[in-house]
Design a protein around this motif. Structure first.
Motif, PDB file in Angstrom:
ATOM      1  N   PHE A 115       0.814  -1.221   0.000  1.00  0.00           N
ATOM      2  CA  PHE A 115       0.000   0.000   0.000  1.00  0.00           C
ATOM      3  C   PHE A 115       0.847   1.271   0.000  1.00  0.00           C
ATOM      4  O   PHE A 115       0.324   2.371   0.134  1.00  0.00           O
ATOM      5  CB  PHE A 115      -0.940  -0.013   1.207  1.00  0.00           C
TER       6      PHE A 115
ATOM      7  N   PHE B 116       0.515   4.321   2.295  1.00  0.00           N
ATOM      8  CA  PHE B 116      -0.727   4.124   3.031  1.00  0.00           C
ATOM      9  C   PHE B 116      -0.638   2.884   3.925  1.00  0.00           C
ATOM     10  O   PHE B 116      -1.144   1.819   3.584  1.00  0.00           O
ATOM     11  CB  PHE B 116      -1.905   3.982   2.050  1.00  0.00           C
TER      12      PHE B 116
ATOM     13  N   LYS C  94      -1.662   0.411   6.918  1.00  0.00           N
ATOM     14  CA  LYS C  94      -3.036   0.016   7.216  1.00  0.00           C
ATOM     15  C   LYS C  94      -3.198  -0.301   8.696  1.00  0.00           C
ATOM     16  O   LYS C  94      -2.600  -1.231   9.222  1.00  0.00           O
ATOM     17  CB  LYS C  94      -3.432  -1.205   6.376  1.00  0.00           C
TER      18      LYS C  94
ATOM     19  N   PHE D  85      -7.184   6.807   5.898  1.00  0.00           N
ATOM     20  CA  PHE D  85      -7.146   7.389   4.555  1.00  0.00           C
ATOM     21  C   PHE D  85      -8.491   7.130   3.878  1.00  0.00           C
ATOM     22  O   PHE D  85      -9.335   6.399   4.389  1.00  0.00           O
ATOM     23  CB  PHE D  85      -6.007   6.804   3.734  1.00  0.00           C
ATOM     24  N   SER D  86      -8.675   7.706   2.690  1.00  0.00           N
ATOM     25  CA  SER D  86      -9.929   7.518   1.960  1.00  0.00           C
ATOM     26  C   SER D  86      -9.733   6.585   0.777  1.00  0.00           C
ATOM     27  O   SER D  86     -10.403   6.704  -0.245  1.00  0.00           O
ATOM     28  CB  SER D  86     -10.466   8.868   1.470  1.00  0.00           C
ATOM     29  N   ASP D  87      -8.809   5.657   0.905  1.00  0.00           N
ATOM     30  CA  ASP D  87      -8.462   4.781  -0.205  1.00  0.00           C
ATOM     31  C   ASP D  87      -9.180   3.438  -0.116  1.00  0.00           C
ATOM     32  O   ASP D  87      -9.606   2.990   0.941  1.00  0.00           O
ATOM     33  CB  ASP D  87      -6.951   4.569  -0.271  1.00  0.00           C
TER      34      ASP D  87
ATOM     35  N   TRP E 130      -8.595  -0.554  -1.788  1.00  0.00           N
ATOM     36  CA  TRP E 130      -7.678  -1.443  -2.492  1.00  0.00           C
ATOM     37  C   TRP E 130      -8.332  -2.808  -2.698  1.00  0.00           C
ATOM     38  O   TRP E 130      -9.171  -3.234  -1.903  1.00  0.00           O
ATOM     39  CB  TRP E 130      -6.391  -1.622  -1.704  1.00  0.00           C
TER      40      TRP E 130
ATOM     41  N   ARG F 283      -4.985  -0.036  -6.212  1.00  0.00           N
ATOM     42  CA  ARG F 283      -5.760   1.014  -5.560  1.00  0.00           C
ATOM     43  C   ARG F 283      -6.925   1.367  -6.472  1.00  0.00           C
ATOM     44  O   ARG F 283      -6.759   1.989  -7.508  1.00  0.00           O
ATOM     45  CB  ARG F 283      -4.899   2.244  -5.273  1.00  0.00           C
TER      46      ARG F 283
ATOM     47  N   ASN G  62      -9.641   3.239  -5.632  1.00  0.00           N
ATOM     48  CA  ASN G  62     -10.108   4.609  -5.422  1.00  0.00           C
ATOM     49  C   ASN G  62      -9.245   5.238  -4.338  1.00  0.00           C
ATOM     50  O   ASN G  62      -9.114   4.680  -3.248  1.00  0.00           O
ATOM     51  CB  ASN G  62     -11.588   4.614  -5.013  1.00  0.00           C
ATOM     52  N   GLY G  63      -8.651   6.386  -4.645  1.00  0.00           N
ATOM     53  CA  GLY G  63      -7.785   7.056  -3.685  1.00  0.00           C
ATOM     54  C   GLY G  63      -8.477   8.148  -2.899  1.00  0.00           C
ATOM     55  O   GLY G  63      -7.899   8.697  -1.952  1.00  0.00           O
ATOM     56  N   SER G  64      -9.702   8.469  -3.261  1.00  0.00           N
ATOM     57  CA  SER G  64     -10.430   9.529  -2.563  1.00  0.00           C
ATOM     58  C   SER G  64     -11.923   9.215  -2.546  1.00  0.00           C
ATOM     59  O   SER G  64     -12.733   9.932  -3.116  1.00  0.00           O
ATOM     60  CB  SER G  64     -10.175  10.887  -3.228  1.00  0.00           C
TER      61      SER G  64
END
Length: 449
Positions: A206, A209, A211, A230-232, A234, A244, A246-248
Motif C-alpha cells: 500500500f 498508506f 493500514k 485514509f480515503s483509499d 484497495w 488502488r 479509489n484514492g479519494s
C-alpha cells in the motif's frame, strides 16, 4: 265306449314297445364324489428379528458434529434381504429419516449437526415385504459446544505483535493485514493455511498508506482493504498484488468504521473522520464508486463498533464516541434491512459496554470477542480502564451468552478474528493492565472450535 278306450291303450303300449334302448336317452346327473379345493391361505410374512443400537453410547456427551452411528445386524426368518433406515432428530421419539435403504450397520453423518443439542436416534430394519422391526431402544447423545483449548495454537507468529489489524479468510487461506503497536504502523500482508505457520506475501503493497484500524473483506471474488486513516480502497485477486481502486472515496479519510457485504454491495458504516465520530452509511456496487445511503441514522455517532449480517439483517453493536474529551462506550444493538432505517434491539442479556472488539458470524450466531472500556470513577474522577477477555454469542441479538475461556487467554482490545475451516481464529491485540501500568501487545493465535 269301453272297447274304444281299450284300443287306445293297446296302441300306446305298442308304440312304446317299438322304441329300442338306443333310441331312449335319459340324462342322469353325475354324482360328484370329489371334495372341493380348499382355499389355501397366503404365506404369513415374518418381520426381521430384534436388534440393538451399539454406538454412540446412550447418553453420550460432547459428541463430535459428524458422528458415526452403529447398530447390530439382524436376520429375517423368511430369508428376505434386510435394509435399514435411520431416524434422528431432537424429539424423544425421532421421526426424521436421516437415511434409508442402508445395507450396512453403520452410518457416518456428513452434514454437521448443531452444537449444544440433544439428539435422539433409532433404526428400523425392513425385509421389503412390509415386515419392519425397530431397534429395541432409542438412544440419545449431546453434541459438543464451543471450547477454547488451554494454550494458544501458537504464541509467537512470524509477524510482529500488533493490534487494529485484520484477519480474513480468502481463497482457502487466512490473511493478516496491517495493524500497529505503540511505535509503528504496518502495511504488510501475511498468509497461512493452518493459522500456525505464516508467510509474508507482500511487505508494503500500500506504499505510503500503512493500514491500521482499516477493514478487510471478501467481495466479488477479491480481497478488499478499505480506509484506515485514509480515503483509499484497495483490491487483490491473489492477496499478493494490490490495486488502488479509489484514492479519494466519498466517505473520506476514515478509521474505526465497519464494513459488510449486504444486498450484493459493500457498505461502510460509521467510524471516525478526523476527530469526529460518524453515524453515516455508504455503499458501493463495485467497490470503486461510492454513494451515501444516509448522512445520519438512529444509532448515535460512534467508532470502533462492529457490524455483521445474520438472517438477512444488518446488526450493529457497541463502539465509542468522544465528547468534550470524555469517551462514551456502548453495548446497544441495532438492526437494519436497508442501511438507512435502524431499529434498536430490546436486549434481554448483553455484553458489557465496549469498543474495539472483534465481531463475525459463525454457526448462525453473532460473536463478539474482547474489546475495552474507560469509565469515569465517580470517587476519583479518573478513568478506570478495563480490557476484556470475554467471548459472547447470540442467535438473535436479544439474548447473549458468554463462553467460558481459560485464564491463559489474556484480555485484549484491537484483536482480529474470523472463521476458517469451521473454527474461530483469533489473532493478537493489546492488553492494558491499569493496575500494573502495563501495555502488552500479542502476536499469538487462538482457536475456538
Amino acid at each position: 265306449m269301453k272297447f274304444k278306450n281299450l284300443l287306445l291303450v293297446s296302441a300306446s303300449l305298442a308304440i312304446f314297445g317299438a322304441c329300442s334302448d338306443d333310441d331312449l336317452q335319459i340324462d342322469i346327473p353325475e354324482t360328484d364324489t370329489e371334495q372341493p379345493d380348499e382355499e389355501q391361505p397366503d404365506h404369513e410374512n415374518s418381520s426381521p428379528a430384534p436388534f440393538s443400537l451399539i454406538t454412540l453410547d446412550n447418553g453420550a456427551v460432547d459428541v463430535d458434529l459428524n458422528p458415526v452411528l452403529t447398530w447390530s445386524s439382524t436376520t429375517d426368518p423368511d430369508g428376505d434381504e434386510i435394509t435399514y433406515k435411520l431416524l434422528l432428530d431432537v424429539n424423544e421419539s425421532p421421526e426424521t429419516m436421516l437415511a434409508e435403504g442402508l445395507t450396512t450397520t453403520e452410518f457416518s453423518i456428513a452434514k454437521s449437526l448443531q452444537r449444544n443439542k440433544v439428539y435422539y436416534w433409532k433404526v428400523a430394519a425392513s425385509d421389503g415385504s412390509k415386515g419392519e422391526t425397530e431397534s429395541t431402544e432409542t438412544f440419545s447423545f449431546s453434541t459438543k459446544g464451543f471450547t477454547m483449548p488451554e494454550s494458544a495454537l501458537t504464541s509467537n507468529t512470524e509477524f510482529s505483535s500488533r493490534r487494529d489489524h485484520t484477519l480474513t479468510e480468502f481463497d482457502g487461506k487466512l490473511w493478516a493485514i496491517g495493524g500497529k503497536d505503540d511505535s509503528s504502523s504496518y502495511g504488510d500482508v501475511w498468509s497461512s493455511i493452518d493459522g500456525k505457520t505464516w508467510q509474508l506475501e507482500a511487505e508494503d503493497p500500500f506504499g505510503f498508506f500503512s493500514k491500521t484500524n482499516h477493514t478487510a473483506i471478501v467481495f466479488n471474488n477479491k480481497l478488499w482493504v478499505i480506509a484506515g486513516g485514509f480515503s483509499d480502497v484497495w483490491s487483490s485477486s491473489n492477496g499478493k498484488d494490490w490495486t488502488r481502486e479509489n484514492g479519494s472515496a466519498g466517505f473520506g479519510a476514515r478509521e474505526g468504521h465497519s464494513t459488510i457485504v449486504y444486498d450484493n454491495k459493500l457498505w461502510v458504516i460509521g467510524g471516525t473522520v478526523g476527530s469526529t465520530q460518524k453515524n453515516d452509511v455508504w455503499y458501493s456496487e463495485n467497490g470503486i464508486t461510492w454513494s451515501q445511503a444516509a448522512a445520519g441514522t438512529q444509532f448515535s455517532p460512534r467508532t470502533d463498533h462492529s457490524t455483521v449480517v445474520l438472517d438477512g439483517k444488518m446488526y450493529l453493536m457497541g463502539g465509542t464516541s468522544v465528547q468534550d474529551f470524555s469517551p462514551s462506550f456502548y453495548n446497544d444493538v441495532y438492526t437494519s434491512t436497508d442501511g438507512v432505517n435502524w431499529t434498536e434491539v430490546a436486549t434481554e442479556t448483553v455484553f458489557e459496554i465496549r469498543a474495539n472488539h472483534a465481531s463475525f458470524v459463525h454457526d448462525q450466531k453473532i460473536w463478539i470477542i474482547g474489546g475495552w472500556q474507560a469509565v469515569t470513577n465517580q470517587e476519583t474522577f479518573a478513568q478506570d480502564i478495563v480490557t476484556f477477555r470475554g467471548v459472547w454469542y447470540s442467535e438473535d441479538g436479544k439474548q447473549w451468552s458468554k463462553l467460558t475461556v481459560n485464564e491463559s487467554f489474556h484480555p485484549r482490545m484491537g484483536t482480529a478474528a474470523t472463521v476458517y475451516d469451521d473454527k474461530i481464529i483469533i489473532s493478537g491485540g493489546l492488553n492494558i493492565d491499569q493496575l500494573q501500568n502495563k501495555r502488552t501487545h500479542y502476536n499469538d493465535i487462538w482457536v475456538i472450535e
